[in-house]
Write a protein that holds these residues in place. Sequence first.
Motif, PDB file in Angstrom:
ATOM      1  N   UNK A   3       2.257  -2.311   0.454  1.00 54.97           N
ATOM      2  CA  UNK A   3       1.341  -3.257   0.077  1.00 54.97           C
ATOM      3  C   UNK A   3       1.315  -4.686   0.404  1.00 54.97           C
ATOM      4  N   UNK A   4       2.902  -5.044   0.593  1.00 54.60           N
ATOM      5  CA  UNK A   4       2.953  -6.307   1.070  1.00 54.60           C
ATOM      6  C   UNK A   4       2.398  -6.566   2.492  1.00 54.60           C
ATOM      7  N   UNK A   5       2.463  -5.605   3.331  1.00 61.76           N
ATOM      8  CA  UNK A   5       1.667  -5.640   4.579  1.00 61.76           C
ATOM      9  C   UNK A   5       0.281  -6.129   4.419  1.00 61.76           C
ATOM     10  N   UNK A   6      -0.426  -5.740   3.563  1.00 62.47           N
ATOM     11  CA  UNK A   6      -1.871  -6.029   3.372  1.00 62.47           C
ATOM     12  C   UNK A   6      -1.794  -7.492   2.669  1.00 62.47           C
ATOM     13  N   UNK A   7      -0.950  -7.841   1.804  1.00 65.34           N
ATOM     14  CA  UNK A   7      -1.008  -9.282   1.424  1.00 65.34           C
ATOM     15  C   UNK A   7      -0.447 -10.248   2.264  1.00 65.34           C
ATOM     16  N   UNK A   8       0.291  -9.831   3.457  1.00 64.36           N
ATOM     17  CA  UNK A   8       0.462 -10.458   4.509  1.00 64.36           C
ATOM     18  C   UNK A   8      -0.551 -10.962   5.467  1.00 64.36           C
ATOM     19  N   UNK A   9      -1.465  -9.902   5.555  1.00 69.89           N
ATOM     20  CA  UNK A   9      -2.591  -9.970   6.156  1.00 69.89           C
ATOM     21  C   UNK A   9      -2.181  -9.189   7.527  1.00 69.89           C
ATOM     22  N   UNK A  10      -1.281  -8.436   7.443  1.00 69.07           N
ATOM     23  CA  UNK A  10      -0.892  -7.468   8.722  1.00 69.07           C
ATOM     24  C   UNK A  10      -1.473  -6.109   8.798  1.00 69.07           C
ATOM     25  N   UNK A  11      -2.094  -5.627   7.676  1.00 65.53           N
ATOM     26  CA  UNK A  11      -2.737  -4.246   7.701  1.00 65.53           C
ATOM     27  C   UNK A  11      -3.956  -4.348   6.697  1.00 65.53           C
ATOM     28  N   UNK A  12      -4.745  -3.636   6.722  1.00 67.85           N
ATOM     29  CA  UNK A  12      -5.917  -3.401   5.806  1.00 67.85           C
ATOM     30  C   UNK A  12      -5.604  -2.772   4.682  1.00 67.85           C
ATOM     31  N   UNK A  13      -6.096  -2.996   3.487  1.00 66.35           N
ATOM     32  CA  UNK A  13      -5.817  -2.557   2.291  1.00 66.35           C
ATOM     33  C   UNK A  13      -5.304  -0.982   2.034  1.00 66.35           C
ATOM     34  N   UNK A  14      -6.592  -0.268   2.756  1.00 70.69           N
ATOM     35  CA  UNK A  14      -6.699   1.105   2.858  1.00 70.69           C
ATOM     36  C   UNK A  14      -5.494   1.637   3.551  1.00 70.69           C
ATOM     37  N   UNK A  15      -4.722   0.977   4.565  1.00 68.07           N
ATOM     38  CA  UNK A  15      -3.545   1.437   5.354  1.00 68.07           C
ATOM     39  C   UNK A  15      -2.425   1.200   4.477  1.00 68.07           C
ATOM     40  N   UNK A  16      -2.381   0.953   3.117  1.00 66.96           N
ATOM     41  CA  UNK A  16      -1.263   0.630   2.357  1.00 66.96           C
ATOM     42  C   UNK A  16      -1.228   1.427   0.977  1.00 66.96           C
ATOM     43  N   UNK A  17      -0.142   1.596   0.482  1.00 67.51           N
ATOM     44  CA  UNK A  17       0.210   2.525  -0.888  1.00 67.51           C
ATOM     45  C   UNK A  17      -0.234   1.542  -1.956  1.00 67.51           C
ATOM     46  N   UNK A  18      -1.141   1.697  -2.896  1.00 67.28           N
ATOM     47  CA  UNK A  18      -1.409   0.784  -3.892  1.00 67.28           C
ATOM     48  C   UNK A  18      -0.008   0.530  -4.344  1.00 67.28           C
ATOM     49  N   UNK A  19      -0.065  -0.720  -5.266  1.00 65.74           N
ATOM     50  CA  UNK A  19       0.909  -0.903  -5.977  1.00 65.74           C
ATOM     51  C   UNK A  19       1.458  -0.019  -7.137  1.00 65.74           C
ATOM     52  N   UNK A  20       0.368   0.159  -7.922  1.00 64.62           N
ATOM     53  CA  UNK A  20       0.554   0.791  -9.141  1.00 64.62           C
ATOM     54  C   UNK A  20      -0.134   2.203  -8.820  1.00 64.62           C
ATOM     55  N   UNK A  21       0.464   3.475  -8.256  1.00 66.36           N
ATOM     56  CA  UNK A  21       0.180   4.661  -8.102  1.00 66.36           C
ATOM     57  C   UNK A  21       0.036   5.308  -9.298  1.00 66.36           C
ATOM     58  N   UNK A  22      -0.825   6.139  -9.722  1.00 67.07           N
ATOM     59  CA  UNK A  22      -0.986   6.761 -11.099  1.00 67.07           C
ATOM     60  C   UNK A  22      -1.039   8.193 -10.860  1.00 67.07           C
TER      61      UNK A  22
END
Length: 118
Positions: free
Chosen positions: A16-35
């Motif tokens: 998810x850090x890749x989204x926060x850095x602006x490198x990837x779209x949010x849906x390309x990343x694993x959510x921080x709090x998987x349930x």
Amino acid sequence: MPINMLFAPDLVLRNYLEFEKGNKKELECIPNNLKEGAVYSFLKVGQRAYWLDGEQPLLMKKEEGSLSAPIASILILEVTHFKENDVIYTKGKYKVLKILKKNEVYFNGCEPIKEYFL
């Protein structure tokens, strides 16, 4: 003209850090709090074929390009392909069946390990 299709035995997303850095779209990343039991959306560049008839691992692609051990067991619920600005994408939804503990062995290849009693 060839058809470029990748057959994927697992779902590989980014940290998810890749989204926060602006490198990837949010849906390309694993959510921080998987349930467990929750349904999430995903997005992949390229046309990919996923298995829809059973469990498969969710992996994280690391910055250097290697893959993590399985993070969770998931079930892919739906997949759609689309084209935007001449780039083909695969998007879909997955349900988290089980979040795996660090170093927990759960998969043998693509199959979940089952307990067998004699």
